[in-house]
Design an enzyme around this catalytic site. Structure first.
Site, PDB file in Angstrom:
ATOM      1  N   SER A 139       0.840  -1.189   0.000  1.00  0.00           N
ATOM      2  CA  SER A 139       0.000   0.000   0.000  1.00  0.00           C
ATOM      3  C   SER A 139       0.885   1.254   0.000  1.00  0.00           C
ATOM      4  CB  SER A 139      -0.956  -0.054   1.199  1.00  0.00           C
ATOM      5  OG  SER A 139      -2.027   0.848   1.050  1.00  0.00           O
ATOM      6  N   ASP A 221      -1.328  15.403 -13.749  1.00  0.00           N
ATOM      7  CA  ASP A 221      -1.668  13.983 -13.910  1.00  0.00           C
ATOM      8  C   ASP A 221      -1.939  13.295 -12.577  1.00  0.00           C
ATOM      9  OD1 ASP A 221      -1.329  14.041 -16.746  1.00  0.00           O
ATOM     10  OD2 ASP A 221       0.837  13.917 -16.461  1.00  0.00           O
ATOM     11  N   ASP A 244      -9.609  -5.906  -4.706  1.00  0.00           N
ATOM     12  CA  ASP A 244      -9.141  -4.800  -3.873  1.00  0.00           C
ATOM     13  C   ASP A 244     -10.149  -3.649  -3.966  1.00  0.00           C
ATOM     14  OD1 ASP A 244      -7.789  -2.564  -2.783  1.00  0.00           O
ATOM     15  OD2 ASP A 244      -5.842  -3.391  -3.343  1.00  0.00           O
ATOM     16  N   HIS A 272      -7.563  -5.983  -0.624  1.00  0.00           N
ATOM     17  CA  HIS A 272      -6.422  -5.096  -0.392  1.00  0.00           C
ATOM     18  C   HIS A 272      -5.398  -5.742   0.522  1.00  0.00           C
ATOM     19  CE1 HIS A 272      -4.449  -1.295  -0.778  1.00  0.00           C
ATOM     20  NE2 HIS A 272      -4.484  -1.023   0.517  1.00  0.00           N
TER      21      HIS A 272
END
Length: 286
Positions: A139, A221, A244, A272
Site C-alpha cells: 500500500s 496527472d 481490492d 487489499h
C-alpha cells in the site's frame, strides 16, 4: 493493517526473492502475535527523528518491510518477521515517522511525505550499515518503495510491491473519503490500531492522511510518483488482488507498463490485504 503471511506464504516469498535475478525483472494481517526472542527492537536517529525498527535473521539477503498507511512493522508484518528464513535473510521492519513507535513526532502529510519516507527508509538502512537491500512494500509502503528504488537505485537490490498506486484519480479520492471515519471501520480492522495509537490519534491521523493523499490529485496527472517509474532499475514484481476495494486494477497495470522489465501477478479472489493472507505476498479494509 496487514494480512497474515503463513508458512506457505513465507516459502513462496522466499522463492520470489530468490528468483529475481538480473534479467528477470521482478513479486496484511490481523494483529501480530507476540514476536519471538530472535526479534530485536530498537530506535535510531535518522534525519532529525528517532525511527523504530524490528530486526531478525542474519542472512546475506537484507530485506526491508515497508508498512501501509497507519501501519507499523509489527502490526503489518508480524508473520513475515517470524516466518522468513533467518539463515537466508536479514529482515528489518520499520515504523515510518509518526507511525508505530517512531513517535514523536506525530505523523503529518506535507506534499512530499512519500519522498520523505523514501529518504528515511534508505537512510535508516545506511545507519544500520547495510549497503544494498530488497524492498517489500504494501500500500503506502509500496509507493515509498517505488520512490526509493527510483531515487536511490544503487541502494536497492530487488522489490516486491502490492496494493500501490503511482497517481490519484477522482475515483481514488471517492474511495479514500469512504475510509475517512475510522469509527465506521470493522472492529477487526480498527481494534489493533486503536490499541497501538488510541482512538483519538488514530482517527485524527486517518483524516489527515485522506487530506494528504488528496493533494496529489491537484498535481499534474495526479502524480504521486508516476514520473519516477521509468527510473526504477531493480527487478520488480507487482502483486494485485482483483477484489481490492481501495486500489483498482488499473494502478497495478500502469506501474507494470512503466517499470521497465517488471513482472505482475494478479489474484482473482484477493482484496487489499488478503494477497498476504492467502500466502501470496495484503490491509485493512476488506
Amino acid at each position: 493493517m496487514a494480512a497474515a503471511l503463513g508458512g506457505r506464504g513465507a516459502r513462496r516469498l522466499r522463492l520470489l526473492l530468490s528468483a529475481l535475478k538480473p534479467g528477470i525483472r521482478v513479486p496484511r494481517p490481523g494483529p501480530a502475535a507476540a514476536l519471538s526472542s530472535s526479534v530485536t527492537s530498537a530506535r535510531v536517529a535518522v534525519n532529525g527523528v528517532h525511527l523504530h525498527y524490528l530486526r531478525t535473521g542474519d542472512g546475506e539477503h537484507v530485506v526491508l518491510l515497508l508498512p501501509g498507511m497507519l501501519g507499523s512493522g509489527e502490526t503489518d508484518f508480524g508473520p513475515q518477521i517470524e516466518n522468513l528464513s533467518k539463515k537466508l535473510f536479514t529482515v528489518v521492519a520499520w515504523d515510518p515517522r509518526g507511525y508505530g513507535l517512531s513517535r514523536p513526532p506525530d505523523r503529518d502529510f506535507p506534499v512530499e511525505f512519500f519522498e520523505r519516507d523514501a529518504k528515511d527508509a534508505v537512510d535508516l538502512m545506511k545507519a544500520l550499515k547495510f549497503k544494498k537491500v530488497s524492498l517489500l512494500g504494501w500500500s503506502d509502503g509500496g509507493i515509498t518503495a517505488l520512490i526509493a528504488a527510483a531515487r536511490y537505485p544503487s541502494c536497492i537490490h530487488k522489490m516486491v510491491i502490492w496494493g500501490a498506486n503511482a497517481y490519484v484519480t477522482d475515483q481514488d479520492e471517492e474511495l479514500y473519503q469512504g475510509i475517512r471515519d475510522v469509527s465506521q471501520w470493522s472492529e477487526r480492522t480498527r481494534k489493533p490500531l486503536e490499541a497501538l495509537y488510541g482512538f483519538n490519534y488514530l482517527a485524527r491521523t486517518c483524516e489527515k492522511w485522506v487530506d494528504g493523499i488528496k493533494q496529489f490529485k491537484h498535481l499534474p496527472d495526479g502524480s504521486i510518483c508516476r514520473h519516477l517509474l521509468p527510473l526504477v532499475q531493480c527487478p520488480t514484481l507487482i502483486v494485485h488482488g482483483e477484489k481490492d476495494p481501495l486500489v483498482p486494477r488499473f494502478h497495478a497495470d500502469f506501474i507494470h507498463r512503466h517499470v521497465r522489465g517488471s513482472r505482475r501477478t494478479c489474484y482473482s479472489e484477493s482484496q487489499h490485504s488478503s494477497v498476504c493472507q492467502a500466502g501470496r505476498v495484503g490491509g485493512p479494509f476488506d
